[in-house]
Design an enzyme around this catalytic site. Structure first.
Site, short mmCIF file in Angstrom:
data_model
loop_
_atom_site.label_atom_id
_atom_site.label_comp_id
_atom_site.label_asym_id
_atom_site.label_seq_id
_atom_site.Cartn_x
_atom_site.Cartn_y
_atom_site.Cartn_z
N TYR B 456 -10.07 0.48 -7.06
CA TYR B 456 -9.48 0.74 -5.47
C TYR B 456 -9.20 -0.29 -4.94
CZ TYR B 456 -14.17 -1.20 -3.89
OH TYR B 456 -15.45 -2.15 -3.51
N GLU B 457 -8.25 -0.17 -3.83
CA GLU B 457 -7.06 -0.92 -2.97
C GLU B 457 -5.84 -1.03 -4.17
OE1 GLU B 457 -6.90 -1.65 -0.14
OE2 GLU B 457 -8.93 -0.73 -0.33
N GLY B 458 -5.36 -0.23 -4.92
CA GLY B 458 -5.00 0.15 -5.46
C GLY B 458 -5.39 -0.18 -6.67
#
Lengths: 612, 612
Positions: B456-458
């Site tokens: 997550y978060e890229g």
């Protein structure tokens, strides 16, 4: 739901082209092997794996095994799927004909075991352990026990297990507390608690045949007192019918990270009746010199070690099998999922975005997995086949060589393949981005399932210690020299420039491995801590080079096929490209591994135990 | 059940000794910072984390979030534990005083956020996202919205979320379909479906403040039409009281591999009322040249990017936090679990076997984890503190330098720390052998929980592309040069032989990093595929060297303390030994990483997309 398609083309490449098993018809078991037979076996087993086993993998995980009223229930559908494997004859494909098997080469049995493990790892554990236990009985059980037990185990009516671990002892068997007390009728009363028993209880078979390690009362307290016993869940009459239950009860099953469809039982033995496998120690050994006893009770332990060696290869193959199925799903996803554009400009300008497979780093991940799957599979199958061919065709030196290679590489196959397999399965999950974390895609199950392979059958650190502490030192390092000279010899045979992209990196890796081996010989013999400190990095280096050797050999086959004008050009070009990938992006690991392995034990040993 | 003990001594070392934050009292927010204050903050937060949060970690995983009748219920006990964090004032420790915070240095807030994440990662996600959303509102919301929303979010009465992802689009925001239509009253009607919304629905707060990206109708179809909106779950009256519900419904929650106590919601917006954050595009920008619109709607996106940068650092810290708690439990287990004997002979001859901590490879695993935990923590906290000090004290050049370093290293912190953190958590599990796979020990939960941080978060591959594709190239590579000269400068300052064991390996790593940077500059500018092909290995190399720089600096501090005759000699000797470990066994990775990064894109790009 994830999908699975057996890699039949890849398996045919290894069996027919790399190993050329169809040219070994003079070897027992290989007589009937032909392209058609290989196809029939692979296609037939693939059908069961793809259509019956794979669809139960995710439901088996969700449902798990249940422990109800003292009995373990396997997930829905497992019993029928288990039966389908045996009814199709897939269990006995390479087992002796006299025991109902088909007597085909072991390497064919390995090939289809991959399909079983890829499609449903949990279900495959019951089959794998049963096969291992049956093999031990074929090897060392008294004839009467063989006749009574083996046919039922081969047919899948009964299953088998391996009982080593106790709550306080795993690797260190001499701490074992389970006792065996000889009875008047020559049987033994077995008492104690065993844990982590895969397939230790379930409802898919009428009976379960436990192979149990226990210390024989009156034979000492150390490892020399440990012997192997056959303990059926339900006692068996002389005519093979089932008698009453034995005193073996399932106390519970473990709640695990993964392989939830595989029951992991705590078994309590309360004077359960068991049969000793392997001879009793000779009476004279009961004298004062305890050390002499080892020979007497050794057969049972040898049987267990035989099963463990087989199991280590099987567990190593689990690393490949899960990486293979995870790769397949990752590749499919990256061809479908769209995001952004290729760095060199849109490759699918008609679509709002390109599929993510256009990105170099996504391809790097896919090639990393492929280069492991194909290279490791080739190494494992070559090792199995080579041992058979060498023992049959070779002179004494060659027989020694194949035996050395096989024994040397068992811990490498177990630990390296499961370590890298786990990395690859995580990489496959990574290809899905956040979606990989969601259960329905099935990728996270592969990660959870794969994780066990690094832990059971001897944690991977123990494998590394076995490699450097025992197997490397055999006869002054003869096994390692056999490996080095095999690889050097292959490199020397390659005269053309076409092989240089493969042989040069392979030589560099081999040089690192040999230099580290020399360093170990100079440092670790005086100071055993140095061996332990270097062990894991050394094992990984050996695995990296050994798989690299296979890649060079596969490149040779692919070049030859292209020279010959094969009509499957795309396949061989991809094979060559994956070989290049391995040489450019995996083989360089040996440079760092060498430095790490040679970093020494001092820094590791400095802290007090309490400082951690 | 696993245990957790906040690493207060380690945090004090970083804050007071490495960063010397008590000597920065001239900087706003640092005025009251003293040894006593640091102790009080660390000890106070540790108490909540250890006694209230940690005991709910495993039960939260077992129970998970439940979706019942359209509402999400957090696991038992979460609501009270959540409240305890806010009631203790731990949420606002480094938030502005005007918004109810305590205005202390951000680095202190980071220190206690580690405790929250180590003790209960699931629960920490609600706090982390709420804090991030509140910060965005403080930065860019119109004053009236700030007054209405921020105080309630700071008190924990309401929570906040970040809504980017849609089913078909994650990284590639221009594919977004959620629409915002301006209403007569200046609000917007938001319609669309967002997925993977952490804390998107739950029952621990009265209201949830969603920050939502949507395309504004009439402002185009590309990224320039995307703006940021505040959309409350329940509408808010002008006096701050709750009005009726907004048209935001939770469709379902995801069933995930881990962080099961953190709700991951699918949210449906059906003409929900939202407030635009950031200015509308200037009217003239609505002309034919769509590209000019970017400036107008940029503030909202900038707010989202601010939140994302903060979130990336937070997620990077998750890698450390889980590795820390996993390490603690592994260390304790290896001191207790007995098996075999030390390779140099029994170390605990009175016991039947030695604890496994005596084995060099077990120590290698423990030191590997420690060297990451302590080094990465130092880097992250240094980065945060350095930016503040540099911006306050520095001239323009220094201001530029700290800003460059901060921006350069954000993707490194996010990706490297979560990749290595996941490796470490698995290593901690490995220390348990087969027992690590059993849920009750809690180690496998750490593995499952840690896995999300890479996604997550890229996803981490996207971070690597961000590093090489965007951040490395800023002003002809000025940020990277700032990093190199900082490290070179530090090495040059170390004159004594006592630092040679640290500076020499650091220099070797730096040389590899600089050589690869040069190679990238020469190759990747013409061919962007080369940047992508090298990106992940390059990021790892930069992370390895940056953490190594911190280890050299920590070694310097430890040597100085020992020279000074510190009464905590054991601590500093262990610190030096762990620094040696890092230099001998982690820094050498750069040798292989360099070769891999330079292996080039050609082999990756060769296969047809269909060949995978």
């Amino acid at each position: 739901m994830p999908s699975y398609s057996a890699p039949v083309r890849e398996l045919r490449f290894v069996l027919n082209e790399l190993l050329a098993i169809t040219e070994c018809t003079h070897i027992p078991g290989y007589g009937e092997v032909s392209d058609d037979l290989v196809d029939a076996v692979l296609d037939g087993a693939a059908k069961v794996a793809e259509e019956i086993w794979a669809p139960l993998n995710q439901t088996g995980d969700e449902e798990g095994c249940r422990f109800e009223n003292g009995v373990v229930r396997a997930p829905s559908g497992f019993k029928d799927a288990f039966k389908a494997w045996y009814d199709g004859g897939w269990n006995g494909i390479s087992s002796p004909v006299e025991w109902g098997g088909q007597g085909l080469p072991g390497v064919l049995g390995l090939a289809i075991s991959e399909m079983a493990m890829s499609s449903n790892l949990s279900l495959s554990t019951y089959v794998g352990l049963s096969g291992g236990a049956a093999s031990v009985l074929m090897s060392i059980a008294p004839d009467q026990l063989k006749q009574l037990y083996v046919p039922k185990m081969m047919s899948g009516e009964w299953t088998g297990t391996m009982n080593l671990t106790e709550p306080h002892c795993g690797t260190d068997l001499k701490l074992m507390r389970t006792k065996a007390v000889e009875q008047d009728d020559g049987t033994y009363a077995i008492s104690g608690t065993k844990i982590f028993i895969t397939g230790g209880d379930h409802d898919m078979a009428e009976n379960i045949v436990h192979l149990v390690l226990a210390k024989v009362e009156g034979e000492g307290e150390g490892l020399s007192a440990v012997s192997l016993f056959l303990v059926p869940k339900i006692k068996v009459n002389d005519d093979g019918s089932l008698a009453q239950g034995n005193n073996v009860t399932c106390g519970s099953i473990e709640h695990k990270m993964g392989i939830k469809g595989s029951s992991t039982a705590v078994l309590h033995y309360d004077a359960a009746i068991g049969h000793r496998l392997g001879a009793k120690p000779a009476p004279k050994a009961e004298g004062e010199d305890g050390k002499k006893k080892k020979r007497g009770s050794g057969a049972g332990m040898a049987g267990m070690f035989q099963m463990m060696n087989g199991a280590r290869i099987g567990v190593g193959y689990q690393g490949i099998a899960l990486s293979e199925v995870a790769y397949q799903n990752a590749a499919a996803y990256t061809r479908e999922r769209t995001a952004g554009r290729a760095l060199s400009g849109a490759k699918y300008p008609d679509q709002p975005a390109d599929p993510i497979v256009v990105h170099p780093d996504v391809r790097r991940m896919l090639l990393q997995m492929r280069s492991f799957n194909e290279g490791a599979r080739a190494l494992l199958m070559w090792l199995s086949h080579e041992a058979v061919v060498g023992r049959h065709d070779g002179d004494d030196e060659r027989k020694q060589q194949v035996s050395d290679l096989f024994n040397l590489l068992i811990p490498v196959v177990k630990a390296h393949f499961t370590d890298v397999g786990f990395e690859c399965v995580n990489m496959a999950m990574q290809c899905f981005g956040g979606h990989g974390y969601i259960r329905e895609h099935g990728m996270e199950q592969f990660v959870r399932d794969a994780r066990i392979s690094q832990l059971y059958e001897g944690a991977n650190g123990v494998q590394a210690l076995d490699l450097v502490g025992r197997r490397m030192g055999v006869d002054n390092g003869r096994p390692a020299r056999a490996l080095f000279s095999l690889i050097s010899g292959f490199i020397a045979e390659q005269k053309g420039e076409d092989m240089a992209p493969f042989t040069k990196p392979l030589q560099a890796g081999l040089d690192d491995l040999m230099a580290t081996t020399m360093w170990l010989a100079q440092n670790a013999i005086q100071n055993h801590e140095e061996a332990g400190a270097a062990s894991v990095d050394f094992l990984r280096m050996m695995g990296t080079v050994a798989v690299g050797y296979m890649w060079a050999r596969m490149a040779r086959v692919a070049l030859d096929q292209l020279d010959r004008g094969s009509d499957d050009e795309a396949f061989y070009k991809m094979k060559l490209n994956t070989a290049r990938y391995y040489m450019g992006r995996v083989m360089p690991d040996t440079a760092s591994l060498k430095m790490r392995a040679m970093a020494g034990a001092e820094v590791l040993m400095m802290p007090d135990d309490e400082a951690f």
